[in-house]
Write a protein that holds these residues in place. Structure first.
Motif, PDB file in Angstrom:
ATOM      1  N   GLN A   1       0.844  -1.194   0.000  1.00  0.00           N
ATOM      2  CA  GLN A   1       0.000   0.000   0.000  1.00  0.00           C
ATOM      3  C   GLN A   1       0.881   1.246   0.000  1.00  0.00           C
ATOM      4  N   THR A   2       0.539   2.209  -0.860  1.00  0.00           N
ATOM      5  CA  THR A   2       1.289   3.455  -0.912  1.00  0.00           C
ATOM      6  C   THR A   2       1.013   4.269   0.345  1.00  0.00           C
ATOM      7  N   SER A   3       2.073   4.781   0.974  1.00  0.00           N
ATOM      8  CA  SER A   3       1.896   5.598   2.167  1.00  0.00           C
ATOM      9  C   SER A   3       1.241   6.915   1.791  1.00  0.00           C
ATOM     10  N   LEU A   4       0.629   7.561   2.788  1.00  0.00           N
ATOM     11  CA  LEU A   4      -0.015   8.846   2.529  1.00  0.00           C
ATOM     12  C   LEU A   4       1.026   9.862   2.082  1.00  0.00           C
ATOM     13  N   ARG A   5       2.199   9.809   2.666  1.00  0.00           N
ATOM     14  CA  ARG A   5       3.254  10.747   2.267  1.00  0.00           C
ATOM     15  C   ARG A   5       3.575  10.585   0.774  1.00  0.00           C
ATOM     16  N   ASP A   6       3.757   9.343   0.341  1.00  0.00           N
ATOM     17  CA  ASP A   6       4.052   9.093  -1.069  1.00  0.00           C
ATOM     18  C   ASP A   6       2.881   9.511  -1.958  1.00  0.00           C
ATOM     19  N   ARG A   7       1.669   9.287  -1.480  1.00  0.00           N
ATOM     20  CA  ARG A   7       0.495   9.652  -2.282  1.00  0.00           C
ATOM     21  C   ARG A   7       0.417  11.163  -2.461  1.00  0.00           C
ATOM     22  N   LEU A   8       0.732  11.905  -1.414  1.00  0.00           N
ATOM     23  CA  LEU A   8       0.731  13.363  -1.515  1.00  0.00           C
ATOM     24  C   LEU A   8       1.789  13.841  -2.512  1.00  0.00           C
ATOM     25  N   ILE A   9       2.954  13.199  -2.492  1.00  0.00           N
ATOM     26  CA  ILE A   9       4.007  13.566  -3.448  1.00  0.00           C
ATOM     27  C   ILE A   9       3.575  13.193  -4.857  1.00  0.00           C
ATOM     28  N   ASP A  10       2.941  12.018  -5.009  1.00  0.00           N
ATOM     29  CA  ASP A  10       2.454  11.600  -6.334  1.00  0.00           C
ATOM     30  C   ASP A  10       1.493  12.640  -6.910  1.00  0.00           C
ATOM     31  N   VAL A  11       0.578  13.109  -6.071  1.00  0.00           N
ATOM     32  CA  VAL A  11      -0.387  14.115  -6.518  1.00  0.00           C
ATOM     33  C   VAL A  11       0.346  15.407  -6.893  1.00  0.00           C
ATOM     34  N   GLY A  12       1.322  15.789  -6.070  1.00  0.00           N
ATOM     35  CA  GLY A  12       2.082  16.996  -6.358  1.00  0.00           C
ATOM     36  C   GLY A  12       2.861  16.889  -7.661  1.00  0.00           C
ATOM     37  N   VAL A  13       3.469  15.738  -7.903  1.00  0.00           N
ATOM     38  CA  VAL A  13       4.211  15.529  -9.153  1.00  0.00           C
ATOM     39  C   VAL A  13       3.260  15.637 -10.339  1.00  0.00           C
ATOM     40  N   ASP A  14       2.095  15.013 -10.235  1.00  0.00           N
ATOM     41  CA  ASP A  14       1.120  15.072 -11.328  1.00  0.00           C
ATOM     42  C   ASP A  14       0.675  16.511 -11.574  1.00  0.00           C
ATOM     43  N   LEU A  15       0.460  17.266 -10.506  1.00  0.00           N
ATOM     44  CA  LEU A  15       0.039  18.660 -10.641  1.00  0.00           C
ATOM     45  C   LEU A  15       1.095  19.513 -11.333  1.00  0.00           C
ATOM     46  N   VAL A  16       2.344  19.374 -10.896  1.00  0.00           N
ATOM     47  CA  VAL A  16       3.390  20.219 -11.482  1.00  0.00           C
ATOM     48  C   VAL A  16       3.656  19.838 -12.938  1.00  0.00           C
ATOM     49  N   MET A  17       3.468  18.563 -13.263  1.00  0.00           N
ATOM     50  CA  MET A  17       3.701  18.126 -14.639  1.00  0.00           C
ATOM     51  C   MET A  17       2.599  18.594 -15.575  1.00  0.00           C
ATOM     52  N   THR A  18       1.373  18.705 -15.065  1.00  0.00           N
ATOM     53  CA  THR A  18       0.243  19.044 -15.924  1.00  0.00           C
ATOM     54  C   THR A  18      -0.169  20.507 -15.853  1.00  0.00           C
TER      55      THR A  18
END
Length: 216
Positions: A4-21
């Protein structure tokens, strides 16, 4: 069993997606929390400041860039060939990942002495990446030793200075090309992205400027 992805990693994943798009202007703690479907206060459990979250997002981009560098230079024997390939890869990353490229080297915002509590420290990745360029410049000079006329290397700057100049020029090419300024000035607008022959010529010219022309 899938980890399971940790909440910390999930927040970073969302941030990476936001900055890329959507670019760096979209990187707010509240927006990231909303998209991760957690409370507005949840990100602060892992990132006490906005700078800390931005640093973690940029850290992902730098790790990706490091992996790309390793992949494109694998199997290239000469230091000069590796440097030119790195230049093309760097510009390719700038054009493919515009938002992340704008963020990942902003140490004035992300990793300054004013934010000493922020983790991870971006210098842990950026300094080794720069060190790769310095090492390749130094190795190139060793490879070229004895093949150039006496005196031609006497006034060359130290490898770190030459590497800094080469990096600065490549970064400028990448940024001006992404903004459309350089294609317009060269009369090559609409001629392609990172694989443009004009871009490859610019990278080769920048390499020649700071390493010296290829020996005949």
């Amino acid at each position: 069993m899938e980890r399971q992805t940790s909440l910390r990693d999930r927040l970073i994943d969302v941030g990476v997606d936001l900055v890329m798009t959507e670019g760096t202007s979209s990187l707010g703690l509240r927006e990231i929390a909303r998209r991760a479907e957690v409370s507005h206060g949840a990100p602060r459990r892992y990132f006490p400041t906005h700078h800390a979250l931005l640093s973690a997002i940029a850290h992902r981009g730098l790790a990706d860039l490091k992996d790309r560098f390793a992949a494109v230079t694998r199997g290239i024997p000469s230091a000069r060939g590796q440097l030119e390939t790195l230049g093309k890869s760097y510009i390719g990353y700038a054009l493919e990942c515009r938002g992340m490229f704008e963020l990942l080297l902003r140490h004035d915002l992300l990793d300054s002495r004013r934010h000493t509590s922020d983790e991870p420290r971006l210098r842990e990745l950026t300094l080794p990446l720069f060190g790769i360029i310095v090492e390749l410049v130094a190795r190139h000079r060793e490879e070229e030793k004895g093949t150039r006329p006496l005196g031609t290397t006497r006034d060359m700057p130290p490898p770190a200075v030459a590497a800094g100049l080469l990096w600065s020029q490549l970064h400028g090419i990448a940024q001006l090309w992404a903004w459309g300024s350089l294609p317009l000035a060269l009369g090559t607008a609409g001629t392609g992205g990172a694989e443009s022959d004009v871009l490859h010529t610019l990278v080769a010219a920048a390499t020649d400027t700071h390493l010296g022309p290829v020996n005949p």
